[in-house]
Design a protein around this motif. Structure first.
Motif, PDB file in Angstrom:
ATOM      1  N   MET A   1       0.839  -1.193   0.000  1.00  0.00           N
ATOM      2  CA  MET A   1       0.000   0.000   0.000  1.00  0.00           C
ATOM      3  C   MET A   1       0.878   1.248   0.000  1.00  0.00           C
ATOM      4  N   TRP A   2       0.538   2.198  -0.865  1.00  0.00           N
ATOM      5  CA  TRP A   2       1.252   3.478  -0.890  1.00  0.00           C
ATOM      6  C   TRP A   2       0.231   4.604  -0.973  1.00  0.00           C
ATOM      7  N   LEU A   3       0.522   5.702  -0.310  1.00  0.00           N
ATOM      8  CA  LEU A   3      -0.406   6.820  -0.220  1.00  0.00           C
ATOM      9  C   LEU A   3      -0.211   7.757  -1.405  1.00  0.00           C
ATOM     10  N   THR A   4      -1.322   8.114  -2.057  1.00  0.00           N
ATOM     11  CA  THR A   4      -1.223   9.039  -3.179  1.00  0.00           C
ATOM     12  C   THR A   4      -1.889  10.368  -2.811  1.00  0.00           C
ATOM     13  N   PRO A   5      -1.324  11.484  -3.317  1.00  0.00           N
ATOM     14  CA  PRO A   5      -0.136  11.551  -4.172  1.00  0.00           C
ATOM     15  C   PRO A   5       1.117  11.092  -3.418  1.00  0.00           C
ATOM     16  N   GLY A   6       1.944  10.340  -4.125  1.00  0.00           N
ATOM     17  CA  GLY A   6       3.159   9.821  -3.518  1.00  0.00           C
ATOM     18  C   GLY A   6       4.272   9.699  -4.536  1.00  0.00           C
TER      19      GLY A   6
ATOM     20  N   VAL B   1      -0.772  -1.071  -4.303  1.00  0.00           N
ATOM     21  CA  VAL B   1      -2.171  -0.712  -4.084  1.00  0.00           C
ATOM     22  C   VAL B   1      -2.217   0.733  -3.598  1.00  0.00           C
ATOM     23  N   ALA B   2      -2.828   1.602  -4.377  1.00  0.00           N
ATOM     24  CA  ALA B   2      -2.877   3.021  -4.033  1.00  0.00           C
ATOM     25  C   ALA B   2      -3.960   3.302  -3.003  1.00  0.00           C
TER      26      ALA B   2
ATOM     27  N   GLU C   1      -0.579  13.216 -12.247  1.00  0.00           N
ATOM     28  CA  GLU C   1      -0.911  11.825 -12.542  1.00  0.00           C
ATOM     29  C   GLU C   1       0.265  10.893 -12.291  1.00  0.00           C
ATOM     30  N   ALA C   2       1.482  11.399 -12.416  1.00  0.00           N
ATOM     31  CA  ALA C   2       2.665  10.577 -12.157  1.00  0.00           C
ATOM     32  C   ALA C   2       2.740  10.167 -10.688  1.00  0.00           C
TER      33      ALA C   2
ATOM     34  N   GLU D   1      -5.688  11.519  -8.976  1.00  0.00           N
ATOM     35  CA  GLU D   1      -6.719  11.209  -9.962  1.00  0.00           C
ATOM     36  C   GLU D   1      -7.848  12.226 -10.020  1.00  0.00           C
ATOM     37  N   GLU D   2      -8.066  12.989  -8.952  1.00  0.00           N
ATOM     38  CA  GLU D   2      -9.233  13.865  -8.874  1.00  0.00           C
ATOM     39  C   GLU D   2      -8.983  15.274  -9.381  1.00  0.00           C
ATOM     40  N   LYS D   3      -7.821  15.832  -9.079  1.00  0.00           N
ATOM     41  CA  LYS D   3      -7.538  17.227  -9.394  1.00  0.00           C
ATOM     42  C   LYS D   3      -6.444  17.321 -10.457  1.00  0.00           C
ATOM     43  N   CYS D   4      -6.415  18.480 -11.113  1.00  0.00           N
ATOM     44  CA  CYS D   4      -5.344  18.759 -12.074  1.00  0.00           C
ATOM     45  C   CYS D   4      -4.218  19.463 -11.330  1.00  0.00           C
ATOM     46  N   CYS D   5      -3.238  18.698 -10.910  1.00  0.00           N
ATOM     47  CA  CYS D   5      -2.123  19.229 -10.116  1.00  0.00           C
ATOM     48  C   CYS D   5      -0.801  18.991 -10.836  1.00  0.00           C
TER      49      CYS D   5
END
Length: 388
Positions: free
Chosen positions: A118-123, A139-140, A352-353, A357-361
């Motif tokens: 498991m890794w926390l996103t954004p990460g 697994v995000a 996205e990298a 997934e939700e915001k344009c960052c």
């Protein structure tokens, strides 16, 4: 050619792969601003360089103990005990060629084929790829921008399964600059207690770059989690030693022995003369603090400048040297990042990298000072011309 299919299925590091492209573009157009990589623009402190030169002159350029030279392992253990309250000793410290390799060692030591990580996103972009290299399944855990990327027990539980083997955390965080709050710590603590077979990999490479008098927290300082936590750190960020490639991991004896076995068969040892320089780096905390103050000043300039641009927002970071910038745009972060590069001449890394997934960052590094003001000018012009 029949190559390793597991490796061939992994995408290249977005941040590392972007750098040569930007550098090639800069040769043709020097006005392009590179804010892609976490590369400090400070020179490594003179006492560190002088020590390495002295060691080379003295002929200290042969194999060393695979674990790392005793002097450095003792210094790191003392630092972790004093500053992080981690009750380790020198024989639980492994000196590695960079903190990234320490992350790889930890996963390779613990992950079996099919185990979930498991890794926390954004990460950080490399966590899922390293997990895949080790035969694991990343697994995000998708944290939410509108909640300031705070960790909840519910989010962790939703991502867990009976195959979960490891949880990876990175605070101060790359790319958001968040640090662990009390609620975050409570959520992780509750999760680990509920999953006694899950290991924790804590990447603390940015621990010295913190703002607003914040404090960092190390899970290995909690006696109940010491045997299940692998702490990773290094000298690249805090001492401007990115190219030197020297980091370390700290863990219990059982995990250490496995990591050391992998290390012996892959790297043999970390360069001894560089380790001597790392010892000196630990002896000069005032240099680390000087660098931190510069970053804090740059951070304030970035936050003020970005937040004055309509449709653009920078969540003020608690640490690290990245601006995690949100754009009010219907474009994907990949698309917008490319447009900003081509039209505004600013190189960044799309959200996205990092699993957003939700915001344009987009992540912009302010590790280098000279580009910040021009970047703000270019970005404002880009937005005012209606490019969002």
């Amino acid at each position: 050619m029949k190559c390793n299919q597991q490796v061939m299925g992994i995408q290249p590091s977005k941040s590392v792969a972007t750098l040569p492209r930007i550098m090639a573009m800069q040769k043709a157009d020097p006005s392009i601003i590179n804010m892609t990589v976490g590369e400090p623009d400070f020179d490594t402190a003179k006492p560190i360089c002088d020590e390495v030169y002295r060691q080379l002159q003295a002929g200290y350029n042969h194999y060393t103990d695979a674990r790392g030279i005793e002097e450095l392992r003792m210094a790191v253990a003392e630092k972790l005990n004093r500053e992080n309250k981690i009750p380790c000793n020198k024989d639980q410290i492994l000196i590695t060629p960079g903190a990234k390799y320490a992350v790889y060692l930890a996963m390779q030591a613990l992950i079996n084929p099919g185990d979930e990580v498991m890794w926390l996103t954004p990460g950080w972009v490399s966590y899922p790829s390293i997990a895949q290299l080790c035969g694991g399944v990343p697994v995000a855990v998708h944290l939410k921008y509108d909640e300031k990327y705070r960790i909840t027990y519910e989010a962790l539980e939703a991502a867990a399964s009976d195959r979960t083997k490891m949880l990876v955390i990175n605070y101060p965080n790359n790319p958001t600059g968040r640090i662990l709050s009390k609620d975050d710590i409570d959520a992780i603590t509750r999760f680990l207690r509920n999953h006694p077979d899950v290991y924790l990999l804590s990447d603390e490479i940015y621990e010295k770059i913190i703002y607003h008098n914040n404090e960092v927290f190390s899970f290995a300082s909690m006696p109940e989690f010491f045997d299940r936590t692998i702490t990773v750190n290094g000298f690249s960020k805090c001492a401007a030693m990115t190219g030197w490639r020297v980091g370390y991991l700290a863990c219990c004896d059982e995990i250490f022995d496995i990591c050391l076995k992998i290390f012996q068969h892959t790297i043999s040892c970390t360069s001894g003369f560089i380790q001597k320089g790392a010892v000196v780096a630990l002896q000069h905390p005032e240099e680390t603090e000087r660098i931190r103050r510069h970053y804090e000043g740059r951070m304030k300039v970035m936050v003020e400048g970005i937040n004055e641009i309509p449709g653009v927002e920078l969540m003020e970071p608690d640490g690290a040297f990245y601006g995690w910038v949100k754009f009010d745009s219907k474009k994907s972060s990949n698309e917008l990042c490319e447009e900003i590069l081509m039209k505004a001449k600013i190189g960044g890394i799309p959200g996205e990298a990092y699993g957003e997934e939700e915001k344009c960052c987009i992540r912009f590094s302010f590790a280098s000072r000279k580009e910040i003001q021009q970047m703000l000018i270019n970005l404002r012009k880009f937005v005012e011309e209606g490019n969002l």
